[in-house]
Structure formats: structure tokens, C-alpha cells
Design a protein around this motif. Sequence first.
Motif, PDB file in Angstrom:
ATOM      1  N   GLN A  34     -23.364 -67.849  15.934  1.00  0.00           N
ATOM      2  CA  GLN A  34     -23.518 -68.623  14.707  1.00  0.00           C
ATOM      3  C   GLN A  34     -23.220 -70.102  14.939  1.00  0.00           C
ATOM      4  O   GLN A  34     -23.918 -70.978  14.422  1.00  0.00           O
ATOM      5  CB  GLN A  34     -22.586 -68.080  13.617  1.00  0.00           C
ATOM      6  CG  GLN A  34     -23.077 -66.811  12.995  1.00  0.00           C
ATOM      7  CD  GLN A  34     -24.372 -67.040  12.238  1.00  0.00           C
ATOM      8  OE1 GLN A  34     -24.484 -67.921  11.404  1.00  0.00           O
ATOM      9  NE2 GLN A  34     -25.373 -66.237  12.535  1.00  0.00           N
ATOM     10  N   VAL A  37     -26.245 -71.635  16.618  1.00  0.00           N
ATOM     11  CA  VAL A  37     -27.364 -71.832  15.685  1.00  0.00           C
ATOM     12  C   VAL A  37     -27.146 -73.139  14.924  1.00  0.00           C
ATOM     13  O   VAL A  37     -28.077 -73.938  14.750  1.00  0.00           O
ATOM     14  CB  VAL A  37     -27.516 -70.643  14.709  1.00  0.00           C
ATOM     15  CG1 VAL A  37     -28.454 -70.986  13.568  1.00  0.00           C
ATOM     16  CG2 VAL A  37     -28.003 -69.410  15.453  1.00  0.00           C
ATOM     17  N   THR A  41     -29.504 -76.513  15.001  1.00  0.00           N
ATOM     18  CA  THR A  41     -29.962 -77.110  13.743  1.00  0.00           C
ATOM     19  C   THR A  41     -29.574 -78.581  13.670  1.00  0.00           C
ATOM     20  O   THR A  41     -30.389 -79.436  13.275  1.00  0.00           O
ATOM     21  CB  THR A  41     -29.383 -76.335  12.540  1.00  0.00           C
ATOM     22  OG1 THR A  41     -29.772 -74.970  12.636  1.00  0.00           O
ATOM     23  CG2 THR A  41     -29.857 -76.923  11.218  1.00  0.00           C
ATOM     24  N   THR A  69     -30.414 -75.377  22.674  1.00  0.00           N
ATOM     25  CA  THR A  69     -31.261 -74.184  22.712  1.00  0.00           C
ATOM     26  C   THR A  69     -30.864 -73.290  23.881  1.00  0.00           C
ATOM     27  O   THR A  69     -30.825 -72.054  23.752  1.00  0.00           O
ATOM     28  CB  THR A  69     -32.746 -74.582  22.775  1.00  0.00           C
ATOM     29  OG1 THR A  69     -33.056 -75.390  21.635  1.00  0.00           O
ATOM     30  CG2 THR A  69     -33.655 -73.370  22.784  1.00  0.00           C
ATOM     31  N   LEU A  72     -27.823 -71.471  22.826  1.00  0.00           N
ATOM     32  CA  LEU A  72     -28.175 -70.405  21.888  1.00  0.00           C
ATOM     33  C   LEU A  72     -28.733 -69.201  22.640  1.00  0.00           C
ATOM     34  O   LEU A  72     -28.323 -68.060  22.389  1.00  0.00           O
ATOM     35  CB  LEU A  72     -29.184 -70.921  20.865  1.00  0.00           C
ATOM     36  CG  LEU A  72     -29.657 -69.924  19.814  1.00  0.00           C
ATOM     37  CD1 LEU A  72     -28.492 -69.376  19.001  1.00  0.00           C
ATOM     38  CD2 LEU A  72     -30.688 -70.586  18.909  1.00  0.00           C
TER      39      LEU A  72
END
Length: 101
Positions: A34, A37, A41, A69, A72
Motif C-alpha cells: 500500500q 502504491v 501515485t 514502479t 511496487l
Amino acid sequence: MLAVMMHQFESASQKYADENGIVRDPDWYMLKLQEEVGEVTQAWNRLTGRGRGKGRSEEEMKRDLADETADLLGHVLLLAHRNGLDIEEAIERKWRFRPSK
């Protein structure tokens, strides 16, 4: 292919956790996912002019987005590894192709 990457991310993550006294309990994997993410963002918002650029060039902001990325992806694979998920099989089932080996 992904199984090898899972083990590589696991080794790197375990080393980092050991060096920094981090306990990777079951919730840690989901919470880190989380967090990442949110960081992707945030990087996207900067790159697309929806957030403060902090004086960074477009090239630097693209690199930031790539870095976040990668984080992630790493945490997705760590979560899968921790929970014994067969991601290659799931990709074949959901996306209808088999990842290359």
C-alpha cells in the motif's frame, strides 16, 4: 521467470530488514504494498503536473516514476512469495498468456 525474481526480491528484502531491524510479519507485506502504491501515485502526480515538481526535471520525474514502479513490482512479488502464490499460473488464467522463461 517470476519465481526467480521473487527469490531475488526476497533475498534483497530480507537483507535490508536484517540490516535495519525490520520485522516482516504478515501484515508488513500488505502495508508495504500500500505504501508503494501511494509512492507511485505521488510520482505520477508530479510527472503529470498534479503535484509539486520540487524543481525536478521531466527526466528526473520519469526516473522517479520508474523507481517507484520497480518498488511496487518488488512488493507485489514479495507479497506473492510470502503467501505461496503462483503468479505465473494466475497470469495465464487471468491474462491468458504464459510469462516467458
